[in-house]
Write a protein that holds these residues in place. Sequence first.
Motif, PDB file in Angstrom:
ATOM      1  N   ASP A 248      73.678  31.465  29.537  1.00 23.75           N
ATOM      2  CA  ASP A 248      74.179  30.175  29.065  1.00 23.75           C
ATOM      3  C   ASP A 248      74.580  30.304  27.592  1.00 23.75           C
ATOM      4  OD1 ASP A 248      74.704  27.560  28.338  1.00 23.75           O
ATOM      5  OD2 ASP A 248      72.706  26.796  28.821  1.00 23.75           O
ATOM      6  N   TYR A 249      75.882  30.376  27.332  1.00 21.04           N
ATOM      7  CA  TYR A 249      76.402  30.516  25.973  1.00 21.04           C
ATOM      8  C   TYR A 249      76.014  29.324  25.106  1.00 21.04           C
ATOM      9  CZ  TYR A 249      79.801  31.899  22.375  1.00 21.04           C
ATOM     10  OH  TYR A 249      80.406  32.302  21.221  1.00 21.04           O
ATOM     11  N   MET A 250      75.875  28.160  25.705  1.00 24.51           N
ATOM     12  CA  MET A 250      75.568  26.951  24.943  1.00 24.51           C
ATOM     13  C   MET A 250      74.065  26.778  24.705  1.00 24.51           C
ATOM     14  SD  MET A 250      78.633  26.025  24.356  1.00 24.51           S
ATOM     15  CE  MET A 250      78.342  24.480  23.489  1.00 24.51           C
ATOM     16  N   LYS A 251      73.270  27.728  25.184  1.00 24.40           N
ATOM     17  CA  LYS A 251      71.840  27.754  24.866  1.00 24.40           C
ATOM     18  C   LYS A 251      71.572  28.753  23.763  1.00 24.40           C
ATOM     19  CE  LYS A 251      67.349  27.355  25.204  1.00 24.40           C
ATOM     20  NZ  LYS A 251      66.641  26.166  24.679  1.00 24.40           N
ATOM     21  N   THR A 252      72.200  29.913  23.849  1.00 23.51           N
ATOM     22  CA  THR A 252      72.067  30.943  22.826  1.00 23.51           C
ATOM     23  C   THR A 252      73.295  31.841  22.824  1.00 23.51           C
ATOM     24  OG1 THR A 252      70.829  32.902  22.122  1.00 23.51           O
ATOM     25  CG2 THR A 252      70.707  32.341  24.458  1.00 23.51           C
ATOM     26  N   VAL A 253      73.839  32.070  21.657  1.00 27.45           N
ATOM     27  CA  VAL A 253      74.968  32.989  21.516  1.00 27.45           C
ATOM     28  C   VAL A 253      74.453  34.401  21.268  1.00 27.45           C
ATOM     29  CG1 VAL A 253      76.948  33.617  20.075  1.00 27.45           C
ATOM     30  CG2 VAL A 253      76.577  31.225  20.711  1.00 27.45           C
ATOM     31  N   TYR A 254      73.503  34.522  20.362  1.00 30.15           N
ATOM     32  CA  TYR A 254      73.071  35.842  19.921  1.00 30.15           C
ATOM     33  C   TYR A 254      72.127  36.528  20.903  1.00 30.15           C
ATOM     34  CZ  TYR A 254      75.181  34.212  15.616  1.00 30.15           C
ATOM     35  OH  TYR A 254      76.067  33.715  14.687  1.00 30.15           O
ATOM     36  N   ASP A 255      71.524  35.776  21.802  1.00 33.77           N
ATOM     37  CA  ASP A 255      70.630  36.379  22.783  1.00 33.77           C
ATOM     38  C   ASP A 255      71.038  35.978  24.201  1.00 33.77           C
ATOM     39  OD1 ASP A 255      68.483  38.046  23.439  1.00 33.77           O
ATOM     40  OD2 ASP A 255      67.106  36.352  23.592  1.00 33.77           O
ATOM     41  N   ARG A 256      72.322  35.773  24.400  1.00 33.81           N
ATOM     42  CA  ARG A 256      72.792  35.396  25.737  1.00 33.81           C
ATOM     43  C   ARG A 256      72.865  36.628  26.636  1.00 33.81           C
ATOM     44  NH1 ARG A 256      77.300  36.034  22.611  1.00 33.81           N
ATOM     45  NH2 ARG A 256      79.223  36.876  23.523  1.00 33.81           N
ATOM     46  N   ALA A 257      72.881  36.379  27.929  1.00 32.04           N
ATOM     47  CA  ALA A 257      73.069  37.464  28.880  1.00 32.04           C
ATOM     48  C   ALA A 257      74.491  38.001  28.782  1.00 32.04           C
ATOM     49  CB  ALA A 257      72.792  36.964  30.294  1.00 32.04           C
ATOM     50  N   THR A 258      74.683  39.198  29.276  1.00 27.04           N
ATOM     51  CA  THR A 258      75.974  39.873  29.191  1.00 27.04           C
ATOM     52  C   THR A 258      77.119  39.032  29.731  1.00 27.04           C
ATOM     53  OG1 THR A 258      74.954  42.052  29.352  1.00 27.04           O
ATOM     54  CG2 THR A 258      77.259  41.896  29.991  1.00 27.04           C
ATOM     55  N   PHE A 259      78.105  38.771  28.871  1.00 26.76           N
ATOM     56  CA  PHE A 259      79.314  38.037  29.244  1.00 26.76           C
ATOM     57  C   PHE A 259      79.002  36.747  30.011  1.00 26.76           C
ATOM     58  CE2 PHE A 259      81.478  42.275  28.761  1.00 26.76           C
ATOM     59  CZ  PHE A 259      82.277  41.892  27.697  1.00 26.76           C
ATOM     60  N   ALA A 260      77.954  36.037  29.579  1.00 29.00           N
ATOM     61  CA  ALA A 260      77.606  34.768  30.222  1.00 29.00           C
ATOM     62  C   ALA A 260      78.782  33.801  30.226  1.00 29.00           C
ATOM     63  CB  ALA A 260      76.414  34.132  29.502  1.00 29.00           C
ATOM     64  N   GLU A 261      79.650  33.915  29.204  1.00 27.86           N
ATOM     65  CA  GLU A 261      80.771  32.989  29.081  1.00 27.86           C
ATOM     66  C   GLU A 261      81.794  33.135  30.200  1.00 27.86           C
ATOM     67  OE1 GLU A 261      81.311  36.284  25.894  1.00 27.86           O
ATOM     68  OE2 GLU A 261      79.683  35.234  26.950  1.00 27.86           O
ATOM     69  N   LEU A 262      81.811  34.274  30.886  1.00 19.28           N
ATOM     70  CA  LEU A 262      82.775  34.444  31.972  1.00 19.28           C
ATOM     71  C   LEU A 262      82.514  33.494  33.131  1.00 19.28           C
ATOM     72  CD1 LEU A 262      83.195  38.324  32.279  1.00 19.28           C
ATOM     73  CD2 LEU A 262      84.806  36.679  31.314  1.00 19.28           C
ATOM     74  N   LEU A 263      81.299  32.968  33.206  1.00 20.40           N
ATOM     75  CA  LEU A 263      80.962  32.052  34.286  1.00 20.40           C
ATOM     76  C   LEU A 263      81.508  30.647  34.058  1.00 20.40           C
ATOM     77  CD1 LEU A 263      77.246  33.051  34.937  1.00 20.40           C
ATOM     78  CD2 LEU A 263      79.252  33.651  36.309  1.00 20.40           C
ATOM     79  N   GLN A 264      81.883  30.321  32.835  1.00 18.66           N
ATOM     80  CA  GLN A 264      82.271  28.951  32.520  1.00 18.66           C
ATOM     81  C   GLN A 264      83.699  28.881  31.989  1.00 18.66           C
ATOM     82  OE1 GLN A 264      80.126  27.274  33.871  1.00 18.66           O
ATOM     83  NE2 GLN A 264      78.219  28.419  33.657  1.00 18.66           N
TER      84      GLN A 264
END
Length: 534
Positions: free
Chosen positions: A40-56
């Motif tokens: 979840d990019y909107m929960k954490t940017v610096y500790d997000r899972a790999t390419f979490a933003e591709l899901l949204q």
Amino acid sequence: MNSLLKIAGALAVATALTIPALAQTTVVAPGQSTSGTYMDYMKTVYDRATFAELLQIPIATFDKEFELTPMAAESWSQSEDGLTWTFKLRPGLVWSDGVPLTATDYVFALQRAATSGYDFAWYWDFAGGIKGWKEVTEGTADVSTLGLKAVDDLTIEVTTVAPKPYLPSVTSLWYPVPKHKVDELGDDWAVNVDSIVSSGPFEIESWEKSNNSVVFTKSDTYTGPWQAQIDRLEIDPTLGAPEVGLPAFLAGDADYSFLNTGQVPVATQRYPDGIRKNAVFATSYISYDLDSAPFNDVNVRRAFYYAVDRNELTSTVLKDIAIPAGSILPPGYPGYNADIAAEAVFDPAKAKQFMADAGFPNGEGFPEIEIWYREEGGYNSAIVPPMAQYLQAEFKEVLGVTMNIRVLPGAEWMDGLRTKKNNIFIAPYEYDYLDPSNFYGIFYNGGRHGYHIPEYDALVAKADSESDWDTRFKLYGEAEQIMIDQGLIVPLVHPVTIAVISDQLGGDAAQPNALGFTPLDRLAHYFFTHLTKQ
């Protein structure tokens, strides 16, 4: 007649049985950090899972020519006074569980970010300038006072504290959060694969948390722009280091790999048509804790500024993969000031004089220090470790300073930076949106580094709200001169990535842009949706 139909039916079945199922196209790619806590990019940017933003699906994003492209929004408009933006969403967008995606999910994403200790909150204060953001994040105002409103299911209204002519670019990092899932599960919705829902071109199949590797598949429910052209995307962060990535590529186990200096000649000779370069809009620099000794002395900070031979660093240690940095802005980036960049010269005599002025002639009495940098994949994994070793030797030779080196996971490094657990850091930063305020904003009013320099903040705030470009350019130049004069940073290098890609990869994403560069996964939404594989 019936017998003819039976024969025809039997032939059809037999033919179907002999035709092989369409093969799925799978791309195996290097990843980013080897650790992540939330998808979840909107929960954490610096500790997000790999390419979490591709899901949204973001409100808007950039293509390979760095042109802003509408995504979830199909249009936007600004009020006459410049303070209110209206974004119109595309109809028909849904979450992967079938629930409609609405304006509420976008507004909720930022409301939650403002009240949950989001590690990228500074971005929406300075870059976004959302009305009430500072007060809400500091706990002095209710979240309902934020300048965010879901007018209806397809309309978002954003009110800013000052005119933000570049706000649509800022929304490239505005992703929705599924309010219905957060209401049900809280933040844990983004922890387990079974509960993660997507709104973008990919869905998640698996997530190995021990190394942050992820498998994405093409979404069956996504109706927005930039549909995925591959069926399956396997991201392996352990391939981010070129020392691991290139052998995997050579073995056919990866579809592309970033290269370090020693690998470039070999890869170029073997795969001349597969080499891709990109002048990244990024900067690696040294930053400090300005409040603690010895770096609370501007003379010490200035000594370090003049003690770096950037030309030698990039021509020998980092040959082909970086160029010298004299500014926080990379060459070619809007607002880049060549005159300021030219000040960053290697001058050992001047560096020694500053150290003497600080009371440490030839380094005598200077405490032993430890520089921290974060563990990373991609291009930084080839640049930062050897650069740290070069700086270690350089500072010993020029300044008489003993500097140890420590590498930390991304989240731990960021926590150390924000809470000032150490006093000197190597900090890489890549642009988020194309405007000077993006880079200057990370030092504004606390920002990423906890810097509070009143004269700098005043100039940047004035430049940010100024509509005339020439005036803005002048104001930002004055602000950066303060950065240099007060030794707030030591610009080091601007990365130039070199990668080798498989001849099986195709599509627009695999081809250079008009400037001859190929951003690859630095523009992840564009790259992975415009990529094909034979």
